[in-house]
Design an enzyme around this catalytic site. Structure first.
Site, PDB file in Angstrom:
ATOM      1  N   HIS A  69      -3.615   8.129  -5.972  1.00 27.30           N
ATOM      2  CA  HIS A  69      -4.950   8.597  -5.607  1.00 27.30           C
ATOM      3  C   HIS A  69      -5.900   8.574  -6.806  1.00 27.30           C
ATOM      4  O   HIS A  69      -7.110   8.470  -6.647  1.00 27.30           O
ATOM      5  CB  HIS A  69      -4.890  10.007  -5.021  1.00 27.30           C
ATOM      6  CG  HIS A  69      -4.130  10.091  -3.728  1.00 27.30           C
ATOM      7  ND1 HIS A  69      -2.905  10.686  -3.634  1.00 27.30           N
ATOM      8  CD2 HIS A  69      -4.429   9.632  -2.493  1.00 27.30           C
ATOM      9  CE1 HIS A  69      -2.475  10.601  -2.396  1.00 27.30           C
ATOM     10  NE2 HIS A  69      -3.370   9.966  -1.687  1.00 27.30           N
ATOM     11  N   PHE A 119      -4.009   6.999   2.655  1.00 27.98           N
ATOM     12  CA  PHE A 119      -3.149   6.067   1.940  1.00 27.98           C
ATOM     13  C   PHE A 119      -1.748   5.979   2.528  1.00 27.98           C
ATOM     14  O   PHE A 119      -1.042   4.999   2.316  1.00 27.98           O
ATOM     15  CB  PHE A 119      -3.112   6.415   0.455  1.00 27.98           C
ATOM     16  CG  PHE A 119      -4.438   6.177  -0.194  1.00 27.98           C
ATOM     17  CD1 PHE A 119      -4.907   4.893  -0.372  1.00 27.98           C
ATOM     18  CD2 PHE A 119      -5.237   7.233  -0.585  1.00 27.98           C
ATOM     19  CE1 PHE A 119      -6.142   4.657  -0.945  1.00 27.98           C
ATOM     20  CE2 PHE A 119      -6.475   7.010  -1.160  1.00 27.98           C
ATOM     21  CZ  PHE A 119      -6.935   5.719  -1.334  1.00 27.98           C
ATOM     22  N   GLY A 120      -1.359   6.991   3.287  1.00 29.02           N
ATOM     23  CA  GLY A 120      -0.088   6.900   3.989  1.00 29.02           C
ATOM     24  C   GLY A 120      -0.092   5.747   4.974  1.00 29.02           C
ATOM     25  O   GLY A 120       0.883   4.992   5.081  1.00 29.02           O
TER      26      GLY A 120
END
Length: 322
Positions: A69, A119-120
């Protein structure tokens, strides 16, 4: 002693308060921050995806967020930098009950896969692409911070999480055996460091508060050492201040998290290089992102152990007596 006029220091957690935040809470409750003249307000997030924007926009002083991140924040134009590492390389991947029939990544066909934040989904889609699985062969569902509940409620068949947290939680709550398909193995990374949890600050805040950050990291390292030297006492103290964590499930999670605590809070060059490459592979970043600009170890204690007296000198005393 903290002055009554000392400004509050805001620390935004990357998730709800949980066992892998223990060293921060030890530094707070044992008075280590206070001894450094600091008065941090530790704040939980209601949505992990907000954390990057809040630290990127300099709305909070310090924030906890994963390594990948940090790269994403820099790619968005946010001048954030990691000043230390809290939690190293937890095994991360798709977590599921073995009763779901999932054994290999190919088994995601026809399944619903949960993820916590943006982002998963990017990672799931990338792994599917690498495996030659078409997007229409599976479904992704954003389930927020409670992957375990989503699996138990059959909203999803599997979900992105970390082995020392969601996998432990899922097994304990369900009473069944759980499995994990690790991202590092599926993507050929050789490590899981993209989910290492870091202390992020905005460069604007850092430029004006260098000494504050040094004192914050010094106190945090003391909290880390105390946690690792007194793990049972640390858990009891954590639960004393956050009673909802005093359950068998959270105790199991806490024990599983202990090996991943950073002993020195150092940002590891190798990990940053590997995650930088992975971020480019995911097209989160490109070659314009400078890895060295993403982190610094300049604000960590120069001699982490030298300035702190032993927390328990009985062992040395006993040796001398013998």
């Amino acid at each position: 002693m903290v002055s009554s006029t000392a400004p509050r220091l805001s620390l935004l957690l990357n998730w709800y308060a949980n066992p892998y935040h223990t060293p921060v809470f030890m530094a707070h409750h044992l008075g280590f921050y206070e001894e450094e003249g600091l008065s941090p307000a530790i704040v939980e997030t209601t949505d992990p995806s907000d954390v990057t924007d809040l630290i990127g926009q300099n709305k909070v002083d310090i924030a906890l967020k994963a390594m990948i991140h940090t790269y994403a924040a820099r790619a968005k134009g946010y001048n954030v930098v990691s000043v230390g590492t809290l939690f190293h390389e937890p095994p991360t991947g798709l977590i599921f009950l073995k009763s779901s029939g999932i054994k290999h990544f190919d088994d995601i066909r026809g399944k619903k896969l949960g993820y916590i934040g943006h982002f998963g989904k990017i990672i799931i889609d990338d792994l599917a692409r690498r495996a030659g699985i078409e997007a229409h062969d599976y479904e992704t569902v954003r389930v927020g911070m409670n992957i375990t509940d989503a699996i138990l409620q059959k909203k999803v068949d599997a979900g992105m999480g970390i082995g020392c947290f969601q996998k432990v939680e899922l097994e304990h709550v369900s009473g069944q055996e759980a499995g994990i398909l690790r991202v590092d193995e599926l993507a050929g990374l050789g490590c899981c460091c993209f989910c290492s949890v870091l202390f992020l600050v905005n460069e604007t805040f850092l430029a004006a508060n260098k000494d504050t950050i040094k004192r914050f990291m010094k106190a945090t390292l003391r909290g880390m050492h105390w946690t690792l030297e007194h793990p049972e006492k640390a858990y009891d103290l954590l639960c004393e201040h956050i009673p909802r964590l005093r359950t068998e499930t959270f105790k199991k999670i806490y024990v599983s998290c202990l090996p991943y605590f950073s002993r020195d809070l150092v940002n590891v060059d190798r990990d940053w290089e590997k995650v930088g490459l992975y971020a480019r592979q995911l097209t989160i970043t490109d070659e314009t992102i400078n890895t060295q600009a993403c982190y610094t170890n300049d604000y960590l204690p120069e001699h982490p152990h030298a300035t702190f007296p032993p927390l328990d000198g009985a062992y040395i005393s006993e040796l001398k007596a013998s």
